[in-house]
Scaffold this motif. Structure first.
Motif, PDB file in Angstrom:
ATOM      1  N   ALA A 172       1.981   1.048  -4.075  1.00  0.00           N
ATOM      2  CA  ALA A 172       0.807   1.704  -4.664  1.00  0.00           C
ATOM      3  C   ALA A 172       0.826   3.217  -4.455  1.00  0.00           C
ATOM      4  CB  ALA A 172      -0.464   1.100  -4.079  1.00  0.00           C
ATOM      5  N   TYR A 173       1.142   3.672  -3.255  1.00  0.00           N
ATOM      6  CA  TYR A 173       1.131   5.103  -2.968  1.00  0.00           C
ATOM      7  C   TYR A 173       2.100   5.864  -3.868  1.00  0.00           C
ATOM      8  CZ  TYR A 173       1.781   9.465  -0.356  1.00  0.00           C
ATOM      9  OH  TYR A 173       1.897  10.782  -0.003  1.00  0.00           O
TER      10      TYR A 173
ATOM     11  N   ARG B 127       0.822  -1.215   0.000  1.00  0.00           N
ATOM     12  CA  ARG B 127       0.000   0.000   0.000  1.00  0.00           C
ATOM     13  C   ARG B 127       0.857   1.267   0.000  1.00  0.00           C
ATOM     14  NH1 ARG B 127      -2.033   3.362   4.118  1.00  0.00           N
ATOM     15  NH2 ARG B 127      -3.994   4.400   3.555  1.00  0.00           N
TER      16      ARG B 127
ATOM     17  N   THR C  63       1.503  -3.803 -10.666  1.00  0.00           N
ATOM     18  CA  THR C  63       0.588  -4.868 -11.074  1.00  0.00           C
ATOM     19  C   THR C  63       0.745  -6.085 -10.169  1.00  0.00           C
ATOM     20  OG1 THR C  63       0.656  -4.192 -13.409  1.00  0.00           O
ATOM     21  CG2 THR C  63      -0.034  -6.449 -12.946  1.00  0.00           C
ATOM     22  N   TYR C  64      -0.375  -6.655  -9.788  1.00  0.00           N
ATOM     23  CA  TYR C  64      -0.400  -7.930  -9.071  1.00  0.00           C
ATOM     24  C   TYR C  64      -0.957  -8.995 -10.005  1.00  0.00           C
ATOM     25  CZ  TYR C  64      -2.129 -11.659  -6.043  1.00  0.00           C
ATOM     26  OH  TYR C  64      -2.397 -12.887  -5.486  1.00  0.00           O
TER      27      TYR C  64
ATOM     28  N   LEU D 115      -3.445   0.099  -8.695  1.00  0.00           N
ATOM     29  CA  LEU D 115      -2.830  -1.225  -8.739  1.00  0.00           C
ATOM     30  C   LEU D 115      -3.658  -2.153  -9.624  1.00  0.00           C
ATOM     31  CD1 LEU D 115      -0.660  -3.239  -7.593  1.00  0.00           C
ATOM     32  CD2 LEU D 115      -2.327  -3.778  -5.794  1.00  0.00           C
TER      33      LEU D 115
ATOM     34  N   LEU E 278      -6.726  -0.936  -3.589  1.00  0.00           N
ATOM     35  CA  LEU E 278      -5.590  -0.014  -3.586  1.00  0.00           C
ATOM     36  C   LEU E 278      -5.567   0.783  -4.888  1.00  0.00           C
ATOM     37  CD1 LEU E 278      -2.770  -2.236  -2.034  1.00  0.00           C
ATOM     38  CD2 LEU E 278      -4.332  -0.653  -0.893  1.00  0.00           C
TER      39      LEU E 278
ATOM     40  N   HIS F  48       1.964   1.495 -14.124  1.00  0.00           N
ATOM     41  CA  HIS F  48       1.334   1.204 -12.842  1.00  0.00           C
ATOM     42  C   HIS F  48       1.895  -0.089 -12.243  1.00  0.00           C
ATOM     43  CE1 HIS F  48      -1.675   3.744 -14.889  1.00  0.00           C
ATOM     44  NE2 HIS F  48      -1.970   4.170 -13.673  1.00  0.00           N
TER      45      HIS F  48
ATOM     46  N   LEU G 189      -6.527  -6.383  -2.534  1.00  0.00           N
ATOM     47  CA  LEU G 189      -5.633  -5.572  -3.360  1.00  0.00           C
ATOM     48  C   LEU G 189      -6.368  -4.709  -4.373  1.00  0.00           C
ATOM     49  CD1 LEU G 189      -2.586  -7.931  -3.951  1.00  0.00           C
ATOM     50  CD2 LEU G 189      -2.928  -6.177  -2.210  1.00  0.00           C
TER      51      LEU G 189
ATOM     52  N   GLN H 156       3.134   4.708  -6.757  1.00  0.00           N
ATOM     53  CA  GLN H 156       2.966   4.227  -8.121  1.00  0.00           C
ATOM     54  C   GLN H 156       4.284   3.674  -8.661  1.00  0.00           C
ATOM     55  OE1 GLN H 156      -0.119   4.045 -10.448  1.00  0.00           O
ATOM     56  NE2 GLN H 156      -0.376   3.532  -8.297  1.00  0.00           N
TER      57      GLN H 156
END
Length: 309
Positions: free
Chosen positions: A88-89, A84, A152-153, A127, A124, A150, A121, A91
Motif C-alpha cells: 500500500a505505501y 501496509r 487490490t484485495y 487499497l 490502508l 492501485h 484493510l 502503491q
C-alpha cells in the motif's frame, strides 16, 4: 468461486506475459492448467505469507502484475505489515486474493475465520477492498484489478456458491448492482451471503413483503452514484455481511451516510457479533446459529419492515 478464479487466471496468463501467480502452499492441483500455460510464472511460496507479500511487492514495482492466492486470514492479518508497507505505501499494483473468506472454513475455528479482514484493510490508503457475491462478479473484478494502478484485495468464498448476478450487470471495482428490486426494505451487502438474503426475500414475498437486495461488490471504493439513488428510494436499510459487525460493510455505510446530504436513513447492521466463535460446525450450521441463514434473515427482515410501521 475458487475454480472460477483458477480458470480466469489461466485464460489471462495466456493473454499477458506479465501476469504472475504466487500461492501460499494451497491450490497446487487447482493450478495445473495455469502451470501448463505459464510454468515460469507460478511460485509456490510455502507457508511464508509475509515473505510472499514482499516478493509480490517487488515484482509489481519491477513491472510484473502479481496475484497472491491463499486462505484469507493468512494473506491478510498474518502479513499486515508487509501489505501496509510493501504494497500500500508504495502503491504496488499487487492483487491479493483471500479464499475461504468469512465462515467458509467455520469448522476449523477462529484461526481460519476471516471476520476482520475488510475492517482492517479498508483503513490502508489506496487499497481497493472487494468482496464479490459470485463468480461472475469475481471475474469482472479480477480483470479490472489487473488493469488498475492501485493494489487490490479480493475476498472470495470457497466453492459451490450460486450465481447471483444477471448477465449484463455493470461489474468491476466500485460497482454496485441490484440483485432483486423491492419497496419495503433495502438490504445492502457483499459476498456469497447475499444468496441467503435472496432466498429470504423470496420467502417473504409470499406474505406480501417486498425486499430489495443490492450487492455493493466491496467496501472500498463505494459506488456513490448507486447509493445516492438508493437513498432517494429507501429510508429503511439493512447491511449484511459474513464479517464482523465492526468495521465492515455496515460501518462503511454509516461513514458514507454521515457525509451525505440525503434523506434520513434508518440503517440496521447485520453480521457476525463482536466475539470469537468457539462453537464449531460447518458454514451452514454456523450461519444458522448466528441467524445469517435464509430462515434467520426472514425473521430479521420482517422485524425491520414492521418496525417502520
Amino acid at each position: 468461486m475458487r475454480d472460477a478464479f483458477a480458470n480466469e487466471m489461466t485464460a489471462l496468463a495466456a493473454e499477458r506475459n506479465d501476469l504472475t501467480l504466487l500461492s501460499g502452499d494451497i491450490g497446487n492441483r487447482m493450478f495445473d492448467r495455469y502451470k501448463q500455460v505459464a510454468p515460469e510464472r507460478f511460485f509456490n511460496c510455502g507457508i511464508a505469507e509475509a515473505n510472499m507479500m514482499s516478493l509480490a511487492a517487488g515484482m509489481a514495482l519491477s513491472g510484473l502484475r502479481p496475484v497472491i492466492y491463499t486462505i484469507t486470514p493468512f494473506t491478510t492479518t498474518r502479513c499486515l505489515e508487509q501489505i501496509r508497507v510493501g504494497v500500500a505505501y508504495h502503491q504496488a499494483p499487487v492483487v491479493i486474493v483471500g479464499t475461504g473468506s468469512g465462515l467458509s472454513y467455520a469448522e476449523l475455528g477462529p484461526t481460519h475465520h476471516s471476520l476482520e479482514d475488510m475492517a482492517i484493510l479498508r483503513t490502508l490508503p489506496g487499497l481497493n477492498v472487494l468482496a464479490p457475491a459470485d463468480s461472475i462478479e469475481l471475474v469482472a473484478q479480477l480483470k479490472a484489478a489487473l488493469n488498475d494502478s492501485h493494489p487490490t484485495y479480493i475476498r472470495i468464498g470457497k466453492k459451490g456458491e450460486p450465481q447471483l448476478h444477471q448477465e449484463g450487470s455493470q461489474l468491476g471495482i466500485g460497482k454496485a448492482n441490484l440483485l432483486r428490486d423491492g419497496s419495503d426494505l433495502l438490504v445492502v451487502g457483499v459476498g456469497p451471503i447475499l444468496g441467503e438474503a435472496l432466498k429470504a426475500a423470496e420467502n417473504l414475498a409470499v406474505g406480501g413483503f417486498s425486499v430489495a437486495i443490492a450487492s455493493l461488490g466491496g467496501v472500498k471504493p463505494l459506488d456513490d452514484t448507486f447509493l445516492r439513488s438508493m437513498a432517494e428510494r429507501f429510508p429503511n436499510w439493512l447491511s449484511l455481511e459474513e464479517h464482523g459487525i465492526t468495521g465492515g460493510v455496515g460501518s462503511a455505510l454509516l461513514e458514507w451516510l454521515s457525509g451525505q446530504d440525503v434523506q434520513p436513513i434508518r440503517l440496521k447492521r447485520l453480521g457476525v457479533p463482536d466475539v470469537f466463535l468457539h462453537e464449531l460446525g460447518n458454514q451452514s450450521y454456523t450461519r444458522q446459529q448466528l441467524g445469517l441463514d435464509a430462515d434467520g434473515l426472514v425473521r430479521t427482515f420482517r422485524q425491520q419492515i414492521e418496525a417502520q410501521g
